[in-house]
Design an enzyme around this catalytic site. Structure first.
Site, PDB file in Angstrom:
ATOM      1  N   ASP A   1       0.675  -0.981  -0.154  1.00  0.00           N
ATOM      2  CA  ASP A   1       0.032  -0.374   0.054  1.00  0.00           C
ATOM      3  C   ASP A   1       0.909   1.335  -0.292  1.00  0.00           C
ATOM      4  O   ASP A   1       0.262   2.402  -0.782  1.00  0.00           O
ATOM      5  CB  ASP A   1      -1.564  -0.222   1.349  1.00  0.00           C
ATOM      6  CG  ASP A   1      -0.320  -0.816   2.691  1.00  0.00           C
ATOM      7  OD1 ASP A   1       0.871  -0.230   2.776  1.00  0.00           O
ATOM      8  OD2 ASP A   1      -0.933  -0.070   3.674  1.00  0.00           O
TER       9      ASP A   1
HETATM   10  C1  LAN Z   1       3.789  -1.196   9.382  1.00  0.00           C
HETATM   11  C2  LAN Z   1       3.479   1.093  10.137  1.00  0.00           C
HETATM   12  C3  LAN Z   1       2.773   0.821   8.187  1.00  0.00           C
HETATM   13  C4  LAN Z   1       2.136  -0.244   8.268  1.00  0.00           C
HETATM   14  C5  LAN Z   1       1.222   0.348   6.786  1.00  0.00           C
HETATM   15  C6  LAN Z   1       1.836   0.907   5.983  1.00  0.00           C
HETATM   16  C7  LAN Z   1      -0.213   1.008   7.355  1.00  0.00           C
HETATM   17  C8  LAN Z   1       0.567  -0.338   6.211  1.00  0.00           C
HETATM   18  O1  LAN Z   1      -1.059  -0.618   6.125  1.00  0.00           O
HETATM   19  C9  LAN Z   1       1.194  -2.092   5.949  1.00  0.00           C
HETATM   20  C10 LAN Z   1       1.901  -1.841   7.238  1.00  0.00           C
HETATM   21  C11 LAN Z   1       3.153  -1.501   7.946  1.00  0.00           C
HETATM   22  C12 LAN Z   1       4.181  -1.259   6.899  1.00  0.00           C
HETATM   23  C13 LAN Z   1       3.333  -1.783   9.062  1.00  0.00           C
HETATM   24  C14 LAN Z   1       4.022  -3.286   9.764  1.00  0.00           C
HETATM   25  C15 LAN Z   1       3.993  -3.452  10.462  1.00  0.00           C
HETATM   26  C16 LAN Z   1       4.963  -1.922  11.179  1.00  0.00           C
HETATM   27  C17 LAN Z   1       6.555  -1.799  10.551  1.00  0.00           C
HETATM   28  C18 LAN Z   1       4.193  -0.881  11.229  1.00  0.00           C
HETATM   29  C19 LAN Z   1       3.107  -1.084  11.934  1.00  0.00           C
HETATM   30  C20 LAN Z   1       5.466   0.195  12.294  1.00  0.00           C
HETATM   31  C21 LAN Z   1       5.992  -0.705  13.376  1.00  0.00           C
HETATM   32  C22 LAN Z   1       6.111  -1.864  12.646  1.00  0.00           C
HETATM   33  C23 LAN Z   1       6.226  -3.364  13.176  1.00  0.00           C
HETATM   34  C24 LAN Z   1       6.820  -4.330  12.874  1.00  0.00           C
HETATM   35  C25 LAN Z   1       7.341  -2.651  14.868  1.00  0.00           C
HETATM   36  C26 LAN Z   1       8.264  -3.260  15.482  1.00  0.00           C
HETATM   37  C27 LAN Z   1       7.767  -4.785  16.176  1.00  0.00           C
HETATM   38  C28 LAN Z   1       7.505  -6.276  15.696  1.00  0.00           C
HETATM   39  C29 LAN Z   1       6.975  -6.980  16.528  1.00  0.00           C
HETATM   40  C30 LAN Z   1       8.307  -6.377  15.337  1.00  0.00           C
END
Ligand code: LAN
Length: 764
Positions: free
Chosen positions: A482
């Protein structure tokens, strides 16, 4: 190091004294690389003045002027964008604190501690201030003195044991009143012995617990052939990229070498457990976990596997040559990750772990460790509450793409006063498109152009990426479905916009040529799952049954890529738009993609008319996307029972004041939970957009919601921070502070365009 004189132990609001001189912090944004710097001298302060964005993020007065009071929704949108423009950073992107998770700082600080490479004194002071500000004291989350999994969560062992430890490592004395409170809370939760797997891992690295307390993380799994249904390459990327370095460290059972002689470690061994360290049989707490942490209890099958690993595999079958082979391969994969991200890594969990692996392998003076240390800085952010770890190395691409879309949807993008802002945003996205392949891809046997869904070990099992955008910046370099779609959409919107005065001419510069737009489309076309939906970083590679191996305990639905209405919609709407402007490029594939994706959106709707959202809170977020998907097919309130049901779901939940408010508990429970503080600006905007996409026929309920947005807007055009907006893995919340600008601007503008921009000021 010592964070001296931090924090008033009894304060029940923001702790600001004594801290660093907050006016000396500066955000540097170097082509999307964001780092915070504390200026040491008056000379430096003179040369590097505070920007408006610095002031805003640090909680200082921005001194931005009051704007003329908006009488109509469009004027309100306009004022909002005007305020938001002042927060745009030098290279054209927006930034913000991206906190929420409370388990990131501990990994970063423990890693630096065991490498004997502490952060600077001002940084330590501000981290201490942040952690105290997030502590559950006074009226915050029950006020029991602990920390939760995230800033709005109830105290847990994970949050409390890890953040307590972090504060101690940063020099806070054990007899500090806040620390006493925290210990009390921890002991009520059952002590650090009841922590989840990741807590036990980090405390063992630190030498505070013994490795016997950690359930196995065998690197041998990486030697499984790729065809097995449990091979790690099939897991969700965040899990496998954490599992990777973790398995290396576990395999070595590596601990802080000076643990035995370090007085602080010996003190922690006294403070975190209910009985003396020497009397604890750590192995008997391997599966101990407090109910406050146990969101996803381990399956019987995982317990069985752990038992077999501990009592059969490790003592009798695990032999040196195999261990070496596994560690060697893991080490190679760690290096591939480091190379592909310029040592930034995927996220702030695997970043410190990879750092540690490099430290173990190559020592403190190695180039890799130095590169890592430098890169870790990208994960920190200074806010009014102190210094935190962001969930990623920023929100650059994502928020910038949405900012553009908000202006375009609001119909104010062509206004001369916004031109500079939008051109700079476009320039930023141009600069951040990924233009190279992942290392190892071009020479691998699966290389193809256009790319496919295939991956291979030589490329570290990554997905294709040329033409993609990630969530943060190009350096991090991970394709997200996305993020690619929303960036491409915003660029298409600007680049195809005609000049109102001369419709033959384009209003914005054409920074991306056709080839680069097509590369992005090529990537999007690889993102679809067999059922038609899209996931986050890759198409789904494994079975949902892998959730039986979810060992993290604190998160749900983490083991594979799932289908998401949000990601699916982003791809649908963008491909739809692209196809309108480029009807000849891969048109059949695009049509097929969209048809199948929208069909999936339809089947994903729940009986009550809602969709479950995985990345924003929660039904309000996903409903907006789903209705946008359906709108591309002309499916609206008038002709679709499905859309009517979706509208009904929202209208049934509208508050008296005209807004909507949904609690993060919706994400945890999958049941609608109203927000305890009532209507929220961001969720109200999401629902307005949803109803407008649905072409809901009645103006009245939407108008009431619009009034709420206008009423909450400040005289200078800004909106104030309310509850947390985002989520991941069902249980962990994360902040999207810019949403309070982006979505109200979009909603107000869309409303004005649909219903006419009549007076609708914020007075009720
Ligand atoms: C994110 C941030 C952005 C988010 C969107 C683009 C909003 C979503 O539509 C797709 C998934 C994504 C890219 C996403 C995936 C998981 C993330 C990277 C996070 C929520 C921000 C932090 C999270 C990450 C997993 C944090 C570290 C923690 C672990 C459990 C490894």
């Amino acid at each position: 190091g010592h964070a001296n004189g931090h924090a008033n132990g009894h304060a029940n609001g923001h702790i600001t004294q004594p801290a660093t001189d907050i006016t000396r912090w500066r955000l540097k944004d170097d082509r999307g690389r964001q780092t915070w710097h504390y200026l040491q001298s008056v000379e430096e302060v003179k040369q590097w003045p505070l920007t408006t964005a610095d002031k805003y993020h640090l909680g200082l007065d921005t001194e931005l002027p009051d704007l003329s009071k908006p009488q109509t929704p469009l004027q309100s949108a306009d004022n909002g964008l005007q305020f938001f423009s002042h927060l745009q950073l030098e290279p054209g992107n927006w930034g913000c604190e991206y906190g929420g998770p409370m388990f990131l700082l501990p990994g970063l600080i423990i890693t630096r501690y065991v490498m004997d490479m502490p952060m600077s004194q001002p940084e330590q002071t501000e981290i201490v201030r942040y952690l105290f500000n997030m502590q559950n004291v006074g009226s915050k989350n029950g006020g029991d003195g602990g920390w939760g999994l995230h800033i709005e969560g109830d105290s847990s062992v994970f949050g409390t044991a890890m953040n307590y430890t972090t504060l101690r490592l940063l020099g806070v004395p054990a007899d500090h009143p806040r620390m006493r409170q925290a210990r009390q809370c921890l002991s009520e939760l059952g002590s650090a012995l009841n922590g989840p797997h990741w807590a036990k891992f980090w405390l063992s690295v630190l030498g505070v617990t013994k490795w016997d307390i950690v359930n196995p993380v065998p690197p041998e799994l990486w030697l499984l052939p790729d065809w097995t249904p449990i091979s790690p390459w099939r897991w969700w990327i965040h899990m496998r990229m954490v599992f990777l370095p973790m398995s290396f460290v576990w395999s070595r059972q590596w601990s802080y070498p000076r643990a035995e002689s370090d007085p602080l470690i010996r003190e922690l061994r006294q403070e975190l457990f209910p009985k003396p360290y020497d009397e604890i049989r750590f192995s008997s707490y391997r599966n101990a976990i407090s109910p406050a942490d146990n969101y996803h209890p381990k399956s019987w099958i995982l317990n069985l596997i752990n038992w077999l690993l501990v009592f059969v595999w490790i003592p009798f079958l695990r032999y040196d040559a195999l261990i070496k082979k596994a560690e060697d391969w893991v080490w190679q994969l760690v290096q591939i990750e480091d190379a592909n991200t310029d040592h930034a890594c995927l996220a702030p969990v695997n970043a410190p772990m990879n750092t540690l692996v490099c430290f173990i392998q190559q020592g403190p003076d190695s180039k890799a460790v130095r590169k890592h240390l430098d890169r870790l800085a990208d994960y920190f952010w200074v806010s009014k509450d102190g210094m935190m770890a962001n969930g990623t190395n920023g929100v650059q691409n994502w928020d910038t793409a949405f900012a553009i879309q908000a202006a375009v949807s609001a119909g104010i993008a062509a206004k001369p006063e916004h031109r500079k802002t939008l051109v700079r945003a476009l320039e930023f996205l141009e600069d951040q498109q990924i233009l190279d392949h992942p290392a190892g891809y071009e020479n691998s046997s699966i290389y193809s152009d256009p790319p496919t869904q295939k991956t291979s070990p030589e490329m570290g099992y990554r997905h294709a990426r040329r033409g993609a955008w990630g969530f943060s910046n190009r350096t991090q370099g991970y394709t997200v479905s996305d993020c690619t779609a929303e960036a491409l959409k915003s660029i298409l919107q600007l680049q195809t916009m005609p000049d109102p005065k001369n419709p033959q001419k384009a209003l914005f510069p054409r920074l991306l040529d056709d080839q680069r737009l097509k590369w992005a489309v090529d990537i999007l076309l690889t993102m679809q799952n067999s059922d038609g939906a899209c996931s986050s970083y890759e198409p789904t590679r494994g079975s949902e049954k892998l959730e039986l191996l979810n060992a993290a305990e604190v998160f749900g639905r983490i083991m594979i890529e799932y289908d998401y209405p949000e990601c699916t919609t982003a791809c649908v709407t963008t491909l739809h738009l692209f196809n309108q402007h480029y009807p000849d490029y891969r048109a059949d594939e695009i049509r097929r993609f969209i048809t199948r994706a929208v069909q999936w959106i339809r089947t994903n709707q729940r009986a009550d008319g809602s969709w479950y959202g995985s990345w924003g809170i929660c039904f309000t977020y996903a409903g907006m996307f789903a209705l946008e998907s359906l709108a591309t097919q002309g499916e609206t309130h008038e002709n679709s029972e499905r859309v009517r049901r979706a509208c009904r779901f929202f209208l049934d939940r509208q508050n008296e004041d005209g807004g909507w408010g949904e609690s993060y508990k919706s994400c945890e429970t999958s049941v609608w939970c109203p927000h305890p503080d009532g209507s929220q600006v961001v969720q109200t905007a999401w629902v307005i957009i949803a109803l407008l996409e649905a072409q809901y026929p009645e103006k009245e309920p939407i108008e009431r919601a619009i009034r709420l947005l206008m009423h909450r807007q400040q005289p200078n055009g800004e909106w104030l921070q309310e509850g947390i907006e985002g989520v991941f893995n069902k249980s962990c919340m994360i902040s999207y502070p810019n949403y309070k600008f982006i979505f109200p601007i979009k909603a107000l503008g869309m409303y004005g365009r649909r219903f006419g921009d009549a007076q609708a000021n914020g007075t009720r």
